[in-house]
Design an enzyme around this catalytic site. Structure first.
Site, PDB file in Angstrom:
ATOM      1  N   HIS A 133      -8.334   9.951   4.011  1.00  0.00           N
ATOM      2  CA  HIS A 133      -7.383   8.541   2.511  1.00  0.00           C
ATOM      3  C   HIS A 133      -7.926   7.980   1.854  1.00  0.00           C
ATOM      4  O   HIS A 133      -7.871   6.805   3.230  1.00  0.00           O
ATOM      5  CB  HIS A 133      -5.917   8.527   3.251  1.00  0.00           C
ATOM      6  CG  HIS A 133      -4.580   7.681   3.084  1.00  0.00           C
ATOM      7  ND1 HIS A 133      -3.686   8.537   1.760  1.00  0.00           N
ATOM      8  CD2 HIS A 133      -4.153   6.708   3.143  1.00  0.00           C
ATOM      9  CE1 HIS A 133      -2.835   8.398   1.498  1.00  0.00           C
ATOM     10  NE2 HIS A 133      -3.115   6.710   2.236  1.00  0.00           N
ATOM     11  N   ARG A 149       1.357   9.263  -3.660  1.00  0.00           N
ATOM     12  CA  ARG A 149       1.343   7.828  -2.433  1.00  0.00           C
ATOM     13  C   ARG A 149       3.274   7.772  -2.186  1.00  0.00           C
ATOM     14  O   ARG A 149       3.194   8.090  -1.439  1.00  0.00           O
ATOM     15  CB  ARG A 149       1.211   6.536  -3.045  1.00  0.00           C
ATOM     16  CG  ARG A 149       0.474   6.106  -2.455  1.00  0.00           C
ATOM     17  CD  ARG A 149       0.284   4.545  -2.582  1.00  0.00           C
ATOM     18  NE  ARG A 149      -0.720   3.892  -3.537  1.00  0.00           N
ATOM     19  CZ  ARG A 149      -1.147   3.030  -4.014  1.00  0.00           C
ATOM     20  NH1 ARG A 149      -0.396   2.153  -4.122  1.00  0.00           N
ATOM     21  NH2 ARG A 149      -2.145   3.181  -4.714  1.00  0.00           N
ATOM     22  N   TYR A 201      -4.405  -0.416  21.220  1.00  0.00           N
ATOM     23  CA  TYR A 201      -3.130  -0.473  22.186  1.00  0.00           C
ATOM     24  C   TYR A 201      -3.066   0.662  22.212  1.00  0.00           C
ATOM     25  O   TYR A 201      -2.504   1.428  23.133  1.00  0.00           O
ATOM     26  CB  TYR A 201      -2.723  -1.739  21.549  1.00  0.00           C
ATOM     27  CG  TYR A 201      -3.532  -3.136  22.410  1.00  0.00           C
ATOM     28  CD1 TYR A 201      -4.228  -2.926  23.690  1.00  0.00           C
ATOM     29  CD2 TYR A 201      -3.287  -3.738  21.580  1.00  0.00           C
ATOM     30  CE1 TYR A 201      -4.958  -4.121  23.392  1.00  0.00           C
ATOM     31  CE2 TYR A 201      -4.018  -5.163  21.326  1.00  0.00           C
ATOM     32  CZ  TYR A 201      -4.839  -5.604  22.534  1.00  0.00           C
ATOM     33  OH  TYR A 201      -5.830  -6.504  22.825  1.00  0.00           O
TER      34      TYR A 201
END
Length: 807
Positions: free
Chosen positions: A77, A31, A121
């Protein structure tokens, strides 16, 4: 009971150790810490690989960020969508990444800390550089492992041609360790790689001549090379980053313009912090702050007050705001599955090793592919040489299987070759197509030869790495943005934070000292009532007063002939009506010791001397430079007789005159060359021979034969007398009359060399101050009493005066 038999007894300490260790390793490797080879953390690697699989290339249309996020978390993931989208956003921000890897369309946040638009968006695609991260990934160049649910395969590292760990840097906090690698300039890193390939024994110092230091996307300045050198040699170091700002001079006011800010500093918070400091009056002299930044770049405008020093304000901004920040470098990365702190050379070496392995595996893949194709072409060529026979065999066979078996047997071909012959179309039998097969075969044999040569010769692999590195440098390289400046040029001393303004320094008879800005006192007409200065207690009065700049050094001389030094800004600043602080709290005076003379010094020049004068008419000349370094407990400056004391100390050059005046109205002028230079502890020679009960009250240095001698008496009278009326005499004479001392005007308290443009400040024993212009004081001969300059109260006396030179 059967269920109870399956229970295993485990020590809680051991279980906690094992579980926490597994968790730690998961965070460190899976990570938070980047791989030394491609410089990516798993989330970034998975994002780029998902985009590659979706063919989300720079020459294709943008795709919704949500689609990429969904693909990443659904396939590779197993974490939340927010961290994946945050990683995508960061990879698209040109103020976060030195070389962005994602081309974003829409709102991806700003340097002001504005959040990006929601993933539904915004749209993304890979940048041109990101394609080079995945170049040749389909050619078995890297290892693949099963994804989290075992249904797909994902790469353990990307076969990047880009030295990403250095050029884009990385930051992350794991368990018990952290990484913070700054970004660097691609051209410099590529040049260093080529240098290291050519000479593996290249030292870190030599590499530092190529890689000058970090290169941040927000530019700015790095101060000094010490932290850079430490980080490059040990893997850890601290550097200082400073904003880029300049001073714009206007007709009335100046302004500071900030055009670059340190890396990872929030611009809005920086502006807010400056505003807070102004409101809290920790930063004075600023009238307005405006953020005029736009698409062209950053522009923060700080408007200044009329008379403030802009450089001092700028220095304070560096000192008290995030216009200057520290960046702690920790070059920690995953090497062979383990976290290691690496120096600069090791990072470059690991990247070269990675490229060697990628090129070796790619070449092996290409070799196998070429050999397989050559094998097929060999069969085709054999078939074409016996074309009639092949056609007859195929026509006489009952089915494809029999045809294949007979071709293998008759022509001595392999199964794959026989199948390729059966799959041939009739057009391949034309002369032109036959030539193409021959040409392709010849080319393949050349390629196979080259691939085998590359695999057998490591030097050729290194040459390929150099060639690819040069291509990367030419394609993506740009100019350095962050400039590195010498630490000595950027060091902010205490003086740099203090405006070098003119100060009135006053010392009372009982030893209280203060400084007050000269601008506090307004100029008045001759004969005015004055302005209340210090509130003086009964029995105390102002004994010394002079003007100096805040950065000047004050030399204090005591009645025992010792010298001390302090910077003017180290003297407590007090208001007009305050009496100040006790000198004993500033200087290490001995019992019964008091300050007899104080002078401001701007520069300790070798060509200047100190002239000492005592009330008994003794003078002494000593080099000023001998007083440049004074210990906190003082040094010996002059040897005095028991009944004598200092009345003045001045700086002088060899070609200047000394002017001594006495309280009974006598004065003498003589050349300073008549005084021999002596050491610090000498006692001096006679300057003027005094009459009974007379004492020297003032000493002046005559630098040019122009102007006037201004004489002021204790009852507030004064006059100007032309300097030419005072002849140059021999040292040790009785002097000439400078003022007629009577009961009306009183004893002389001040006598100085002035010009018409000068101003004079008078001070009384009641603490009254008055400024006046010298040109308002009458010009009279030496043998006169003067005119009234100030209205005094009952029992009030003038005790001192000081000249203000208007530069």
């Amino acid at each position: 009971m059967e269920e109870m038999a399956n229970i295993e007894v485990v020590s809680i300490e051991e279980e906690l150790k094992r579980s926490y260790l597994e968790y730690s390793l998961s965070v460190i490797i899976g990570r938070a810490i980047p791989d030394v080879r491609d410089g990516l953390k798993p989330v970034h690697r998975r994002i780029l690989y998902s985009m590659y699989e979706m063919r989300n290339f720079p020459d294709r249309p943008y795709k919704k960020s949500a689609r990429i996020v969904g693909d990443v978390i659904g396939k590779y993931h197993p974490h939340g969508d927010a961290p994946v989208y945050d990683a995508i956003v960061r990879m698209a921000q040109d103020f976060s990444m030195r070389y962005p890897l994602i081309d974003g369309q829409g709102n991806f946040g700003s340097i002001d800390g504005d959040p990006p638009a929601a993933m539904r968006y915004t749209e993304v695609r890979m940048t041109e550089m990101a394609k080079d991260f995945l170049l040749d990934i389909e050619k078995d160049t890297v290892d693949f492992v099963p994804n989290y649910d075992g249904t797909l395969m994902e790469p353990t590292v990307l076969p990047t041609t880009i030295p990403n760990l250095l050029i884009n840097g990385s930051s992350g906090i794991a368990v018990g360790m952290a990484t913070n690698i700054p970004p660097h300039n691609l051209r410099e890193v590529c040049d260093a790689l080529i240098k290291l390939i050519d000479d593996p024994d290249t030292s870190i110092d030599e590499l530092m001549k190529i890689i000058l230091g970090p290169d941040f996307p927000t530019a700015g300045f790095i101060i000094g090379r010490k932290g850079i050198k430490e980080a490059y040699k040990t893997g850890k170091g601290i550097i200082k980053i400073r904003a880029k700002a300049h001073i714009e001079k206007g007709k009335k006011r100046n302004r500071i313009i900030i055009t670059e800010i340190p890396y990872q500093v929030n611009k809005v918070k920086l502006v807010e912090r400056i505003g807070e400091l102004v409101r809290e009056k920790k930063l004075e002299g600023i009238t307005d702050i405006r953020d005029e930044s736009n698409k062209e770049g950053i522009r923060i405008v700080i408007e200044l007050k009329k008379d403030v020093n802009p450089q001092v304000i700028l220095n304070r901004l560096y000192k008290f705001t995030q216009m200057e920040v520290s960046f702690g470098i920790i070059m920690l990365a995953i090497v062979n599955g383990r976290p290691e702190i690496l120096n600069l050379k090791q990072i470059l070496e690991h990247f070269i090793l990675h490229r060697r392995e990628v090129i070796r595996r790619r070449t092996l893949y290409e070799l196998k592919k070429a050999e397989k194709r050559a094998h097929i072409l060999e069969g085709m060529r054999k078939a074409l040489m016996s074309l009639e026979k092949v056609i007859r065999l195929i026509k006489s066979s009952s089915d494809p299987k029999e045809a294949k078996r007979r071709i293998i047997k008759e022509l001595g071909l392999t199964d794959e070759q026989a199948q390729a012959i059966l799959d041939m179309t009739l057009q391949r039998l034309t002369g032109l197509e036959r030539e193409k097969i021959d040409a392709e075969y010849r080319q393949l044999m050349k390629d196979i030869s080259r691939y085998r040569e590359i695999l057998s010769n490591p030097k050729l692999i290194l040459e390929i790495i150099k060639e690819e590195t040069r291509r990367i440098k030419e394609k993506y390289g740009d100019e350095r943005r962050t400039k590195i400046i010498a630490s000595k040029d950027a060091e902010i001393e205490a003086e740099d934070l203090i405006e070098n303004e003119e100060m009135v320094v006053t010392i009372t008879h009982r030893g209280y000292i203060k400084r007050t800005p000269a601008s506090t006192y307004r100029t008045q007409k001759r004969g005015g009532k004055g302005l209340l200065g210090a509130k003086i207690k009964d029995g105390d009065f102002i004994e010394h007063m002079f003007l100096a700049l805040a950065h000047d050094t004050l030399l204090f001389f005591t009645n025992r002939g010792r010298a001390f030094s302090k910077k003017v800004y180290e003297i407590p600043e007090e208001g007009r009506t305050s009496r100040g602080k006790a000198i004993v709290n500033l200087l290490r005076l001995k019992e019964g010791e008091r300050i007899d003379a104080v002078i401001p010094v701007r520069e300790f020049s070798e060509e200047e001397y100190l002239i000492f004068a005592t009330k008994k008419g003794i003078v002494k000349k000593t080099k000023l430079s001998l007083f440049s370094k004074i210990k906190s407990d003082g040094i010996q400056a002059i040897k005095l007789k028991e009944d004598d004391s200092l009345i003045g100390v001045k700086t002088i050059r060899a070609d200047e005159d000394v002017f001594l005046s006495t309280k009974l109205g006598k004065a003498i002028r003589f050349k300073s060359s008549q005084i021999s230079e002596t050491g610090r502890t000498a006692s001096g020679v006679i300057g003027i021979r005094l009459e009974d009960k007379d004492e020297v009250v003032d000493m002046e240095i005559i630098k040019e034969d122009q102007g006037y001698i201004l004489t002021i008496t204790e009852n507030g009278y004064g006059k100007r007398t032309e300097l030419k009326e005072y002849p140059v005499q021999g040292r040790g004479g009785k002097g000439v009359i400078t003022l007629k001392v009577k009961e009306r005007n009183g004893l002389v308290v001040y006598s100085g060399h002035v010009k018409e443009k000068d101003q004079i400040m008078l001070i009384t024993d009641k603490g009254m101050l008055i400024k006046m212009k010298v040109k308002d004081i009458s010009v009279q001969g030496r043998n006169t009493q003067g005119i009234r300059l100030i209205q005094l109260g009952d029992d009030e006396k003038v005790v001192d005066a000081a000249k203000i030179v208007e530069e």
